[in-house]
Structures are given as structure tokens and as C-alpha cells.
Write an enzyme that holds these catalytic residues in place. Structure first.
Site, PDB file in Angstrom:
ATOM      1  N   ARG A  82     -48.476  78.346  94.834  1.00 22.41           N
ATOM      2  CA  ARG A  82     -49.489  77.351  94.455  1.00 22.41           C
ATOM      3  C   ARG A  82     -49.012  75.943  94.822  1.00 22.41           C
ATOM      4  O   ARG A  82     -49.803  75.096  95.250  1.00 22.41           O
ATOM      5  CB  ARG A  82     -49.766  77.472  92.947  1.00 22.41           C
ATOM      6  CG  ARG A  82     -50.952  76.648  92.492  1.00 22.41           C
ATOM      7  CD  ARG A  82     -51.330  76.974  91.056  1.00 22.41           C
ATOM      8  NE  ARG A  82     -50.296  76.588  90.115  1.00 22.41           N
ATOM      9  CZ  ARG A  82     -50.318  76.890  88.807  1.00 22.41           C
ATOM     10  NH1 ARG A  82     -51.332  77.596  88.307  1.00 22.41           N
ATOM     11  NH2 ARG A  82     -49.352  76.497  88.017  1.00 22.41           N
ATOM     12  N   LYS A 184     -52.699  71.448  92.003  1.00 29.48           N
ATOM     13  CA  LYS A 184     -52.025  70.837  90.851  1.00 29.48           C
ATOM     14  C   LYS A 184     -51.464  69.486  91.295  1.00 29.48           C
ATOM     15  O   LYS A 184     -50.349  69.405  91.807  1.00 29.48           O
ATOM     16  CB  LYS A 184     -50.925  71.769  90.352  1.00 29.48           C
ATOM     17  CG  LYS A 184     -50.814  71.745  88.838  1.00 29.48           C
ATOM     18  CD  LYS A 184     -49.983  72.888  88.311  1.00 29.48           C
ATOM     19  CE  LYS A 184     -49.690  72.698  86.839  1.00 29.48           C
ATOM     20  NZ  LYS A 184     -50.845  72.880  85.951  1.00 29.48           N
ATOM     21  N   GLU A 220     -63.365  74.279  83.621  1.00 35.99           N
ATOM     22  CA  GLU A 220     -62.164  74.463  82.801  1.00 35.99           C
ATOM     23  C   GLU A 220     -61.978  73.239  81.914  1.00 35.99           C
ATOM     24  O   GLU A 220     -62.855  72.392  81.832  1.00 35.99           O
ATOM     25  CB  GLU A 220     -60.944  74.744  83.680  1.00 35.99           C
ATOM     26  CG  GLU A 220     -60.598  73.653  84.667  1.00 35.99           C
ATOM     27  CD  GLU A 220     -59.281  73.911  85.398  1.00 35.99           C
ATOM     28  OE1 GLU A 220     -58.329  74.393  84.774  1.00 35.99           O
ATOM     29  OE2 GLU A 220     -59.216  73.601  86.587  1.00 35.99           O
TER      30      GLU A 220
END
Ligand code: PLP
Length: 341
Positions: A82, A184, A220
């Protein structure tokens, strides 16, 4: 060496400086081999790319002690991949995934006395990150980067039981379609601060973000993915290109399907259908699952049948199974647990 003299069970979630951190620099198109250092200070140009145009990405994972006394991390290979995706999206060089995992292991080993003991509920939180370090004034990617991993011991997320929280449907958006919601990056957090401070002032614990384009679909919160449970026991999680792919959520879906034998669905979840779910939880590394008891939407309240006292039964089973796997009380699917020593 001995375990540090820290009151593990009363630790909060804050930064405590430990002895060692890992640092590697990228220059002239290549990463150096990296070192562990005692120097906790970062010294960069006043014009560094990260300071001007926020070119920075990060990860978060934990090291902890299992029931049989091993020090382990949970699926660090997924953090590595990720992290590579996040870096690519911001035109940063990828830190090789195998070396990312090695650097995690080295950092934990170098700070082994800060890994909290089994049963304390505390963990050693690791923060890998990377930023553009050379001067950048015209808007473009930096040419030099620094990758670092520091760690800090953090306390149990739930002190005295996991009480359900109350969240609100935010009037702000978290991520644009085709934007950066799936990586992220610090930039996604900078712009969420006003929304979370506003929600806290109004007495809510978290924000539920809907899709920015239509405001009809559940995305989210600022830092955790949603899991819902239907009244007939199906586990449902929203699918969207602008959600950060939580490793905890992906692991919980596998646990639900392969270990608990539940039906699972990753699909578009309309806000309209949320009122019909039986349970709701937020998934992320910090809490594993935080149960949601109530959602406030512009004067209307959705109160889940699981209530405001405890986790719903399916959420609890998911929580107990995943934490059991992480802590070595239950057998882990192959490759999930990375032993440090
Ligand atoms: C880190 C993060 C999560 C949780 O991911 P985990 O891999 O489970 O820790 C969820 N949403 C956002 C926006 C995040 O940054």
C-alpha cells in the site's frame, strides 16, 4: 537489556521517543542502504517539497507480544505494497517492498524493550513515512526523498471495554472521485482536521463521509473503514475507489468468510439502507473494530439494535477472532503473522 519501565496499561496514544529509528535517503535515482540512528531530528531545507506541497505518504502498523511470548507484526507486506501505491500516486519513488518489511523488522528489533508485554493491551506502533526533502519551489515532484520508520509504545485502545460511539454524517467531503482517497497521504488528513474538530465540538466522536459526487453512498470515516452487519447476519462493507483499503477491514472480511462461515459482500452501500443494518463498526489498525451505536444525520438519528452499551454479537465475534489470531491464541491464515525474532 530489559523491558522499559513503562506503565503499559495506562499509556495513551501519544508520541514517546524510543532509542532507534530507521532512515534511508533517495538521491540521484537510488535509495541508499539505510541505517538505524539515535537521532530523532529531521533536518531538511526550508524549501523542501514536503513543506511546500505536502509530498508525503505514510503507513501505520503495530508490533506486539503474543500469548507464547513472540514479538510479531500483522501483515506488514500489505503495508509495504500500500505504501508503494501511495508513493506512486504522488510521483514519489517506491521504497522496495521487501526492504520495507526488513526495515520494519530492524526497527522493532532495535527497540525490542519498548514492545509491551502480552496481556497489557498496549502495542508498539510503527510509523513508516516518506517525504520530498530537497528544495522545490516550482510545482513538481522532489528529486530527493527520505524514508523513515519510528516507533512509539501506545496504550490499549479501549480502556474498560469497547463502548459504542456516535458519529455524524459530515457536511464536508473526504475524497473526490478520481482523487487521492485511496492512498495513505498526509494531505487527506490535513483537510479532514476541520471536519473532525467541528464534529467533536458538536459532541460526535467521528464523521461518516458520503461519496463527494452524489452524497448518497457511504465511504468511510477520517481514518477507518465501515463494516455493517445485516439483520440476517451478512457482513457488508462499502466498495469505492476513493476509500483507503484498510488492512484490518480486508482481514476481517476474510475472517468472516473463511473462518466464521458468514456471507460477505463488498459493494456500493447507499446511505439510505444504513438504517436497516443491525450492527455497524469502524475498522483500522488502532482499534481493530470500534462499534458504532448511533449515526446522526441532520436531525435524524439511526440507532442500531446493538445499542450504546456493547458491540453487536457479530462485530464481537469478528473482533475476538481477529484479535485472537493477532495475539497467537488462534491459528493464523498463512503469511498473516511476521515474527520479529
Ligand atoms: C489507515 C487508514 C485506515 C485503516 O487502515 P488499516 O490498514 O486497517 O490500519 C482507514 N481509512 C483511512 C483513511 C486510513 O488512513
Amino acid at each position: 537489556m530489559d523491558k522499559k519501565n513503562i506503565d503499559w496499561s495506562n499509556l495513551g496514544f501519544g508520541y514517546i521517543e524510543t532509542e532507534k529509528r530507521f532512515v534511508s535517503n533517495y538521491k540521484n535515482g537510488a535509495w541508499d542502504e539505510g541505517v538505524l540512528t539515535e537521532d530523532s531530528k529531521v533536518v531538511i531545507s526550508e524549501c523542501a517539497g514536503v513543506l511546500q506541497y505536502a509530498q508525503t505518504v505514510f503507513e501505520g502498523l503495530k508490533a506486539y507480544t503474543t500469548e507464547d511470548g513472540k514479538v510479531v507484526c500483522f501483515r506488514p507486506d500489505l503495508n509495504a505494497s500500500r505504501f508503494a501505491d501511495s508513493a506512486s500516486r504522488l510521483e514519489m519513488p517506491v521504497f522496495p517492498e521487501d526492504r520495507f518489511v526488513e526495515a520494519v523488522v530492524e526497527t522493532v528489533k532495535a527497540n525490542i524493550d519498548y514492545v509491551p508485554p502480552y496481556g497489557s493491551g498496549a502495542t508498539l506502533y510503527l510509523r513508516p513515512y516518506m517525504f520530498g526533502s530537497n528544495p522545490v519551489i516550482g510545482v513538481k515532484p522532489a528529486e530527493e526523498y527520505q524514508f523513515r520508520i519510528f516507533c512509539t509504545p501506545v496504550g490499549p485502545y479501549f480502556k474498560g471495554g469497547a463502548k459504542p460511539i456516535t458519529i455524524k454524517v459530515s457536511d464536508f467531503d473526504r475524497a473526490a472521485p478520481h482523487g487521492t482517497g485511496h492512498i495513505k497521504a498526509g494531505l487527506n488528513y490535513a483537510m479532514s482536521l476541520h471536519a473532525i474538530v467541528t464534529a467533536h465540538k458538536e459532541g460526535f466522536d467521528e464523521n461518516m463521509y458520503l461519496d463527494a459526487a452524489t452524497r448518497t453512498k457511504v465511504e468511510e470515516t477520517g481514518g477507518a473503514n465501515f463494516l455493517f452487519v445485516t439483520k440476517d447476519g451478512k457482513v457488508v462493507t462499502p466498495k469505492s475507489d476513493s476509500i483507503l483499503p484498510s488492512i484490518t477491514r480486508r482481514s476481517l472480511m476474510t475472517v468472516a468468510k473463511d473462518i466464521l462461515g458468514l456471507e460477505v459482500e463488498e459493494r456500493t452501500v447507499y446511505f439510505e439502507e444504513v438504517k436497516d443494518f443491525a450492527e455497524c463498526g469502524l475498522c483500522g489498525t488502532a482499534a481493530v473494530i470500534s462499534p458504532v451505536g448511533k449515526i446522526y444525520d441532520h436531525g435524524n438519528e439511526i440507532c442500531f439494535p446493538s445499542g450504546m452499551e456493547e458491540m453487536g454479537p457479530v462485530t464481537k465475534k469478528l473482533y475476538d477472532t481477529l484479535t485472537g489470531i493477532q495475539m497467537g491464541r488462534l491459528e493464523a491464515p498463512k503469511g498473516w503473522i511476521k515474527e520479529i525474532q
